[in-house]
Enzyme design. Structure first.
Site, short mmCIF file in Angstrom:
data_model
loop_
_atom_site.label_atom_id
_atom_site.label_comp_id
_atom_site.label_asym_id
_atom_site.label_seq_id
_atom_site.Cartn_x
_atom_site.Cartn_y
_atom_site.Cartn_z
N CYS A 1 -6.41 -2.35 0.57
CA CYS A 1 -5.56 -2.49 1.74
C CYS A 1 -6.44 -2.76 2.96
O CYS A 1 -7.35 -1.98 3.25
CB CYS A 1 -4.73 -1.22 1.96
N ASP B 1 22.52 -0.25 -18.20
CA ASP B 1 22.27 -1.43 -17.39
C ASP B 1 21.18 -2.27 -18.05
O ASP B 1 20.03 -1.84 -18.17
CB ASP B 1 21.82 -0.99 -15.99
N CYS C 1 0.20 3.10 3.73
CA CYS C 1 0.61 2.57 5.03
C CYS C 1 1.65 1.46 4.96
O CYS C 1 2.20 1.05 5.98
CB CYS C 1 -0.61 2.09 5.81
N CYS D 1 -5.49 0.27 6.08
CA CYS D 1 -5.90 1.68 6.07
C CYS D 1 -7.12 1.96 5.19
O CYS D 1 -7.64 3.08 5.19
CB CYS D 1 -4.74 2.56 5.63
N CYS E 1 0.84 -1.20 0.00
CA CYS E 1 0.00 0.00 0.00
C CYS E 1 0.87 1.25 0.00
O CYS E 1 1.77 1.39 0.84
CB CYS E 1 -0.91 -0.02 1.23
#
Length: 466
Positions: free
Chosen positions: A234, A365, A215, A237, A212
């Site tokens: 979630c 990369d 939170c 929260c 999340c």
């Protein structure tokens, strides 16, 4: 002040001509020159619009979404400035306005629709004040350029917080994007896809955001579309996927494009776009949402989407002796995975070309290649006739395929792009599908234009970075 602006515009236009004579595109250099002559060039030119500024940012889909929005606006009879070539750094945005300016620095337009690189977004919005900002998605992309994903999200979030009187158009299915509505306090319109019954996602996706954004609790999903995009919530929260204001459903795909039902304000409509790739429906939904936000008539929105012309490498289509040929830009694991899903969705046998470069615009990369689910290819080897690897890192591309389980007898390494593309086109499969990173894209497209026939929907240009 007017003389300074005029000098900057003239200098930019001259540099554009020189660039094109030298074989370049002239999509960013005019902005570099103009800004050195007069640093306020972009601010002065962009302030001359009659209606407003729309910006599109995010990791994937910026060019496609922005060009779709511009098409809708043009279908509505508006004068539109847009960086259709995808030059999305502040110099490219400046060059876009210079292209449409008179020598005295006058620009006559209703809307400007601007694709803006995520890292450049804070710089651009300090000089150009948008009325609408579209955020498509957030994925890892070239760590040596952008850094970690959390940093990219934070950069965009902070820049949005500093804006005033702006409406956000946000992807409800991406938790990293959807959080921006409440986090910034701006009015937000959400778009997304309903659960698609019968549309199994074949590629095992890397989830960019398991937790999340508010939170830190692990998100729970009812379903995924791809990567972290789906229906999430979630349990700690209460953060969850917002109910989309514009939602797509009933998606059907063909070799020619996409068709879907779009529901908005209680009514449902049909849209069609002439480009393949499930992910492109998100781009169409974002453009549809912008059109409705600007009170553009439904028929005009539908017409604008149907006339969309893919940019180079955005599922660009060719024909080689009657054989369908697709050219697809790839730049990060999520985009590559969706490209593989599109490849596997095409009917019949395929010859596959994979060009991997590690120039500055591609990202030095190339470790991200190991996050791409090439292993999915081993389940469909009966339809995949050959794999031709090319580019500056052709051997590494071949090695990745070998470790994924592709038989070495099907893998060929040909460093020369032209020879490799010729080999892929002359294969015995029904379709040729070409993947290319940024700096391999232009050469590959030029080679295809010589060897094959461009299909009716001609692609617009794109620079080395978008």
């Amino acid at each position: 002040m007017r003389l300074c602006l005029s000098a900057a515009v003239i200098g930019g236009k001259i540099s554009s001509m020189i660039s094109k004579l030298a074989g370049g595109r002239g999509s960013s250099l005019p902005g570099v020159v103009a800004r050195r002559i007069y640093p306020h060039t972009l601010r002065r030119l962009s302030a001359q619009g009659n209606r407003g500024i729309i910006m599109v940012t995010g990791t994937n889909g910026k060019t496609t979404t922005n060009n779709m929005i511009a098409g809708i606006l043009q279908a509505g009879g508006h004068r539109v400035i847009y960086n259709q070539e995808g030059a999305n750094l502040i110099t490219g945005v400046t060059a876009c306005f210079i292209r449409f300016s008179t020598l005295t620095g006058r620009v006559n337009f209703d809307y400007a629709s601007l694709e803006v690189d995520e890292a450049s977004f804070p710089k651009v919005v300090k000089e150009v004040r948008p009325e609408i900002v579209v955020v498509t998605n957030f994925f890892r992309d070239q760590l040596d350029r952008y850094g970690e994903l959390d940093k990219t999200v934070q950069v965009v979030k902070q820049a949005l917080k500093e804006l005033k009187d702006v409406t956000l158009v946000l992807n409800a299915d991406d938790p990293l994007v959807a959080q921006l509505g409440q986090a910034t306090g701006h009015n937000a319109v959400y778009y997304g896809l309903a659960k698609q019954e019968g549309m199994e996602r074949t590629v095992a996706q890397t989830r960019e955001s398991r937790f999340c954004p508010r939170c830190g609790e692990e998100l729970q999903y009812n379903y995924y579309h791809y990567s972290q995009l789906g229906d999430y919530s979630c349990t700690r929260c209460g953060f969850k996927r917002p109910r989309p204001d514009v939602e797509g459903t009933g998606v059907s795909t063909t070799i020619d494009g996409l068709r879907a039902r779009v529901c908005c304000a209680g009514d449902c409509y049909t849209i069609a776009v002439q480009t393949a790739g499930f992910y492109n429906l998100y781009n169409a939904l974002a453009a549809f949402a912008v059109g409705r936000l600007l009170n553009i008539e439904l028929a005009t929105i539908q017409s604008g989407l149907e006339r969309y012309k893919p940019a180079i490498g955005r599922m660009e289509r060719f024909r080689y002796r009657g054989k369908p040929v697709f050219l697809n830009l790839v730049k990060n694991p999520t985009g590559y995975n969706e490209g593989l899903a599109t490849l596997l969705s095409l009917p019949g046998s395929k010859d596959v070309f994979l060009a991997l470069n590690d120039n500055a615009a591609d990202g030095r990369d190339i470790s991200w290649l190991w996050d791409v689910d090439f292993e999915i290819l081993t389940r469909h080897l009966e339809d995949l006739q050959s794999f031709t690897c090319s580019g500056t890192r052709a051997e590494e591309m071949a090695l990745r395929l070998k470790y994924a389980g592709v038989p070495t007898g099907k893998i060929t390494v040909i460093p020369s792009l032209e020879n490799a593309i010729t080999a892929a086109l002359q294969g015995e499969a029904r379709t040729a599908y070409l993947f290319a990173t940024y700096t391999a894209l232009w050469p590959s497209q030029n080679i295809l234009c010589r060897l094959a026939e461009k299909e009716e929907h001609h692609a617009v240009g794109m620079p080395s970075v978008s």
